[in-house]
Design an enzyme around this catalytic site. Structure first.
Site, PDB file in Angstrom:
ATOM      1  N   TYR A  74       9.719 -30.553 -14.792  1.00 10.60           N
ATOM      2  CA  TYR A  74       9.763 -29.131 -15.151  1.00 10.60           C
ATOM      3  C   TYR A  74       8.808 -28.351 -14.234  1.00 10.60           C
ATOM      4  O   TYR A  74       7.675 -28.787 -14.007  1.00 10.60           O
ATOM      5  CB  TYR A  74       9.396 -28.966 -16.635  1.00 10.60           C
ATOM      6  CG  TYR A  74       9.112 -27.538 -17.018  1.00 10.60           C
ATOM      7  CD1 TYR A  74      10.059 -26.535 -16.774  1.00 10.60           C
ATOM      8  CD2 TYR A  74       7.904 -27.165 -17.591  1.00 10.60           C
ATOM      9  CE1 TYR A  74       9.802 -25.216 -17.087  1.00 10.60           C
ATOM     10  CE2 TYR A  74       7.643 -25.849 -17.921  1.00 10.60           C
ATOM     11  CZ  TYR A  74       8.590 -24.871 -17.659  1.00 10.60           C
ATOM     12  OH  TYR A  74       8.333 -23.570 -17.977  1.00 10.60           O
TER      13      TYR A  74
ATOM     14  N   LYS B 243      12.378 -27.267 -27.523  1.00 12.67           N
ATOM     15  CA  LYS B 243      13.755 -27.550 -27.092  1.00 12.67           C
ATOM     16  C   LYS B 243      14.570 -28.175 -28.224  1.00 12.67           C
ATOM     17  O   LYS B 243      14.744 -27.565 -29.261  1.00 12.67           O
ATOM     18  CB  LYS B 243      13.720 -28.425 -25.844  1.00 12.67           C
ATOM     19  CG  LYS B 243      12.660 -28.014 -24.820  1.00 12.67           C
ATOM     20  CD  LYS B 243      12.828 -26.595 -24.327  1.00 12.67           C
ATOM     21  CE  LYS B 243      11.778 -26.270 -23.269  1.00 12.67           C
ATOM     22  NZ  LYS B 243      11.521 -24.849 -23.121  1.00 12.67           N
TER      23      LYS B 243
HETATM   24  O1  P1T Z   1       7.595 -24.398 -22.630  1.00  8.37           O
HETATM   25  P1  P1T Z   1       6.733 -25.457 -23.236  1.00  8.37           P
HETATM   26  O2  P1T Z   1       6.973 -25.701 -24.684  1.00  8.37           O
HETATM   27  O3  P1T Z   1       5.286 -25.273 -22.901  1.00  8.37           O
HETATM   28  O4  P1T Z   1       7.187 -26.862 -22.568  1.00  8.37           O
HETATM   29  C1  P1T Z   1       7.074 -27.117 -21.197  1.00  8.37           C
HETATM   30  C2  P1T Z   1       8.050 -28.178 -20.798  1.00  8.37           C
HETATM   31  C3  P1T Z   1       7.633 -29.496 -20.726  1.00  8.37           C
HETATM   32  N1  P1T Z   1       8.469 -30.495 -20.379  1.00  8.37           N
HETATM   33  C4  P1T Z   1       9.757 -30.250 -20.100  1.00  8.37           C
HETATM   34  C5  P1T Z   1      10.660 -31.375 -19.708  1.00  8.37           C
HETATM   35  C6  P1T Z   1      10.254 -28.944 -20.176  1.00  8.37           C
HETATM   36  O5  P1T Z   1      11.561 -28.745 -19.898  1.00  8.37           O
HETATM   37  C7  P1T Z   1       9.390 -27.880 -20.524  1.00  8.37           C
HETATM   38  C8  P1T Z   1       9.856 -26.465 -20.583  1.00  8.37           C
HETATM   39  N2  P1T Z   1      11.050 -26.241 -19.890  1.00  8.37           N
HETATM   40  C9  P1T Z   1      11.707 -25.052 -19.787  1.00  8.37           C
HETATM   41  C10 P1T Z   1      11.263 -23.895 -20.301  1.00  8.37           C
HETATM   42  C11 P1T Z   1      12.971 -25.104 -19.038  1.00  8.37           C
HETATM   43  O6  P1T Z   1      13.803 -24.179 -19.145  1.00  8.37           O
HETATM   44  O7  P1T Z   1      13.204 -26.110 -18.344  1.00  8.37           O
END
Ligand code: P1T
Length: 372
Positions: free
Chosen positions: A98, A192
């Site tokens: 990410y 998610k």
């Molecule tokens: O946004 P947050 O709850 O802080 O999580 C970060 C995060 C961590 N790990 C993975 C695999 C992720 O996909 C994400 C956040 N990703 C998005 C916002 C996205 O659209 O890919």
């Protein structure tokens, strides 16, 4: 008890005070003490809150973890985990993560002297050396949908005493349980699939190592990236339907991936459920099913950017894992921060979070968006 039963019941006994079937939202910042240090297990809500405890207990059980800790966001959980290592330490990270994780590692921790090596899924073991303290993995990766052999990476990491962290956000514990595959720590953005309804931001860490859990519990309180009770409650509610939602996400994604693979304007579909995917067999071994995330390559950046603006059901937005379908352009959206790095997200790439609407409607929407 089976996964689906634990998702609904683990840590969620009827409220002892009132009999409420659903764990209440304990919207309080502090707890009364009968004498100094004498209380019912809670003193201050950063240190602990019964709604958060229910979430931590339930999600730990789903991950097969003895210990679970909830955080304010996925990145809040990551920040806390990074306090397990020190400036000068060597961290091996899979080269597709990410964008926000890459931004944190490259712009916050690297300038402080932490040393990062980014490796393809097949080169993780080679990138680990005697000084490696932490191995950071995602599988499937965001956004290229690469599959990492978690067991093999854990073996190589453990040979030098390094810890293995797996970000299990894309797969969820319903499809993949990293601790059972050999990882030391599992981390989530609960924003998610676990929350599942695009209405909450949260994070989670699970482990079976009691000493690590004690250190992390200290860090959770000392650093303070904790979720509020309502956010913890929303994620807990999401968990109850995780299994049925994931089954539908997987079935819909299978349909959409097959449609895209047969479309003349789509150059390549990246979905581990397709036999054409290089990680298909590995994914079939370490996952129960292949998930709801699909990426695909168009012929050019212009075509990709135009296409993502033409869908009507797939909303153009960052994030993923909700019941509604989303579409985005990683290079300019979720992974814009990778643009300057060695692993920039391809400009022709489109990413889908396939929701749980009727599959026919989703395919029809993509068909019209690809037709113009
Ligand atoms: O946004 P947050 O709850 O802080 O999580 C970060 C995060 C961590 N790990 C993975 C695999 C992720 O996909 C994400 C956040 N990703 C998005 C916002 C996205 O659209 O890919």
């Amino acid at each position: 008890m089976e996964f689906e039963t634990r998702a609904i019941h683990e840590g969620q006994e009827p409220d002892p005070a009132t009999g409420a079937v659903i764990v209440p939202i304990y919207q309080t910042s502090t707890f009364a003490q009968t004498a100094v240090g004498e209380h019912k297990g809670y003193d201050y809500a950063r240190s602990g809150n019964p709604t958060r405890t229910a979430l931590e207990t339930c999600l730990a059980s789903l991950e097969g973890a003895a210990h679970g800790l909830a955080f304010s966001s996925g990145l809040g959980a990551t920040t806390t985990l990074m306090h397990l290592v020190d400036p000068g330490d060597h961290v091996v990270c899979v080269n597709d993560v990410y964008g926000g994780i890459y931004r944190m590692f490259s712009k916050v921790y690297e300038p402080k002297g932490y040393r990062f090596a980014y490796a393809t899924p097949g080169e993780i073991a080679e990138a680990i050396d005697g000084s490696t303290r932490l191995v950071w993995l995602e599988s499937p990766t965001n956004p290229l949908m690469n599959v990492v052999d978690i067991g093999a990476a854990a073996e190589a990491a453990h040979a030098v005493g390094a810890l293995v962290v797996v970000d299990n956000t894309f797969a969820t514990p319903y499809l993949q349980r990293p601790l059972e595959l050999g990882a030391d720590i599992v981390v989530h953005s609960t924003t998610k699939y676990l929350g599942g309804h695009s209405d909450v931001v949260g994070g989670f860490v699970g482990t079976n190592d009691a000493a690590l859990a004690e250190r992390l519990r200290f860090l959770q309180n000392a650093l303070g990236a904790v979720p509020g009770p309502f956010d913890a409650w929303l994620v807990l509610r999401g968990l109850k339907t995780l299994g049925v939602r994931m089954d539908r996400h997987c079935a819909n994604a299978r349909r959409v991936a097959a449609f895209l693979e047969g479309h003349p304007l789509v150059e390549r579909v990246l979905y581990p459920g397709l036999p054409s995917h290089p990680g298909h067999e590995l994914a079939a071994r370490q996952m129960k099913d292949f998930g709801g995330m699909i990426s695909f390559l168009m012929a050019s950046e212009e075509e990709a950017v135009a296409m993502v603006a033409r869908t009507k059901l797939f909303t153009l937005a960052e994030s993923l894992g909700g019941v509604e379908s989303l579409i985005e352009h990683p290079a300019r959206m979720t992974h814009a921060s990778t643009a300057e790095g060695p692993f920039a997200s391809p400009a022709e790439l489109v990413r889908l979070s396939v929701g749980i609407e009727a599959a026919d409607d989703l395919v029809a929407d993509l068909e019209q968006a690809l037709a113009e």
